[in-house]
Motif scaffolding. Structure first.
Motif, mmCIF file in Angstrom:
data_model
loop_
_atom_site.group_PDB
_atom_site.id
_atom_site.type_symbol
_atom_site.label_atom_id
_atom_site.label_comp_id
_atom_site.label_asym_id
_atom_site.label_seq_id
_atom_site.Cartn_x
_atom_site.Cartn_y
_atom_site.Cartn_z
ATOM 1 N N VAL A 182 -9.453 15.778 -1.367
ATOM 2 C CA VAL A 182 -8.767 14.497 -1.222
ATOM 3 C C VAL A 182 -7.489 14.479 -2.035
ATOM 4 N N LEU A 183 -6.466 13.909 -1.463
ATOM 5 C CA LEU A 183 -5.241 13.632 -2.187
ATOM 6 C C LEU A 183 -5.381 12.229 -2.749
ATOM 7 N N ALA A 184 -5.597 12.111 -4.045
ATOM 8 C CA ALA A 184 -5.982 10.834 -4.652
ATOM 9 C C ALA A 184 -5.057 9.666 -4.307
ATOM 10 N N PRO A 185 -3.724 9.827 -4.303
ATOM 11 C CA PRO A 185 -2.876 8.660 -4.007
ATOM 12 C C PRO A 185 -3.099 8.050 -2.629
ATOM 13 N N LEU A 186 -3.557 8.867 -1.676
ATOM 14 C CA LEU A 186 -3.723 8.368 -0.304
ATOM 15 C C LEU A 186 -4.816 7.312 -0.197
ATOM 16 N N PRO A 187 -6.051 7.564 -0.647
ATOM 17 C CA PRO A 187 -7.063 6.504 -0.564
ATOM 18 C C PRO A 187 -6.736 5.304 -1.449
ATOM 19 N N ILE A 188 -6.055 5.535 -2.567
ATOM 20 C CA ILE A 188 -5.682 4.408 -3.438
ATOM 21 C C ILE A 188 -4.687 3.512 -2.712
ATOM 22 N N GLY A 189 -3.683 4.114 -2.069
ATOM 23 C CA GLY A 189 -2.721 3.327 -1.307
ATOM 24 C C GLY A 189 -3.375 2.602 -0.150
ATOM 25 N N PHE A 190 -4.311 3.256 0.540
ATOM 26 C CA PHE A 190 -5.012 2.614 1.644
ATOM 27 C C PHE A 190 -5.880 1.461 1.153
ATOM 28 N N ALA A 191 -6.471 1.595 -0.029
ATOM 29 C CA ALA A 191 -7.276 0.508 -0.583
ATOM 30 C C ALA A 191 -6.410 -0.724 -0.809
ATOM 31 N N VAL A 192 -5.212 -0.510 -1.359
ATOM 32 C CA VAL A 192 -4.293 -1.635 -1.572
ATOM 33 C C VAL A 192 -3.903 -2.258 -0.236
ATOM 34 N N GLY A 224 0.811 -1.213 0.000
ATOM 35 C CA GLY A 224 0.000 0.000 0.000
ATOM 36 C C GLY A 224 0.841 1.257 0.000
ATOM 37 N N GLY A 225 1.914 1.252 0.780
ATOM 38 C CA GLY A 225 2.782 2.428 0.852
ATOM 39 C C GLY A 225 3.469 2.720 -0.464
ATOM 40 N N MET A 226 3.938 1.688 -1.138
ATOM 41 C CA MET A 226 4.586 1.901 -2.431
ATOM 42 C C MET A 226 3.600 2.415 -3.471
ATOM 43 N N ILE A 227 2.371 1.914 -3.445
ATOM 44 C CA ILE A 227 1.375 2.423 -4.386
ATOM 45 C C ILE A 227 1.103 3.901 -4.109
#
Length: 282
Positions: free
Chosen positions: A197-207, A83-86
């Motif tokens: 929203v900062l888009a990369p943050l929820p995407i990384g959390f989803a992963v 998740g962090g890398m994404i």
């Protein structure tokens, strides 16, 4: 009826966001632009880095756990690595390529006409090649533990059926691709959304969250390039056995997420028809 149309037109004019036009299905003009190739290179490098860090974390944990079962980062640490890398890589590449780093994401965005077929094909090839090279670097650096501890390849865990594994991949990818659509929706820029929203943050959390749920079932694919890269470099029967699950599941999940967001939440089909509303007296 005329009054309703005027009201709707006025509301459209007051919108402070704009939906981009659909991407052309075949945009051969992209092949003549450097920005296109720069984006493809960005996808290659981002997927390479993603697989290098993520698979190295998996192998390192397995190596430490073999010595002491209480040692190592554990499933929580592996999920954070993915998740962090994404989060990092989407943040770094979003302005260049859109930060897909996953053929399922690219496929979902293609279905929603966010990218052309030409761009989708080039991205998916670049992602798969980047994944293979990234895992290859892990093997070159950690050859003995890599071969000993399964190469980070996805497989159906003992005690779970192929149907369960496929379902886990479909639902996990749905969560990810749905989050991508929601986090990058132009409507979030509207004043009335109240959801900056900062888009990369929820995407990384989803992963991260999906990995916590599905690592015990499939090792978590939700990214066909990730699964392919590990299978190619490890190249053992266990890595290729049921490999189809890690393509079919993510692609079906991406299809479902694209359809749900575009045709239910954003009502694209309704907009295309004008509206469900009708005036029987007109």
């Amino acid at each position: 009826m005329t009054k309703e149309v005027n009201v709707e037109a006025e509301q459209q004019q007051r919108k402070d966001y704009a939906d981009p036009p659909p991407a052309p299905l075949l945009d051969s003009g992209e092949l003549r632009r450097w920005s296109f190739y720069r984006a493809v290179i960005a996808e290659f490098i981002a997927t390479l880095l993603f697989l290098y860090v993520a698979v190295a974390t998996v192998i390192g944990y397995n190596k430490q756990a073999a010595v002491d079962s209480c040692d190592g980062v554990g499933i929580l640490g592996i999920a954070w690595a993915f998740g962090g890398m994404i989060f990092i890589l989407v943040y770094c590449t979003a302005g260049i390529s859109g930060g897909h780093i996953n053929p399922a994401v690219t496929f979902g965005l293609f279905l929603a006409r966010k990218v052309s077929l030409v761009r989708a094909v080039f991205y998916i090839v670049a992602q798969c090649l980047g994944a293979i090279v990234g895992v290859g670097i892990v093997k070159g650096i950690m050859k003995h533990p890599y071969n000993t501890f399964g190469g980070g390849a996805n497989k159906v865990a003992p005690g779970y059926s192929k149907g369960t594994a496929l379902g886990a991949e479909i639902i996990g990818t749905f969560v990810l691709v749905y989050t991508v659509f929601s986090a990058t929706d132009p409507k979030r820029k509207a004043r009335d959304s109240h959801v900056p929203v900062l888009a990369p943050l929820p995407i990384g959390f989803a992963v991260f969250i999906v990995h916590l749920a599905t690592i015990p079932i499939t090792g978590t694919g939700i990214n066909p390039a990730r699964s392919l890269g590990a299978a190619v470099i490890y190249n053992e029967h266990s890595g290729w056995h049921n490999h189809w699950i890690f393509w079919v599941g993510p692609l079906l999940g991406a299809l479902a997420a694209a359809a749900y967001h575009q045709y239910i939440l954003r009502a694209a089909a309704i907009k295309a028809l004008g509206s469900f509303r009708s005036n029987p007296t007109n």
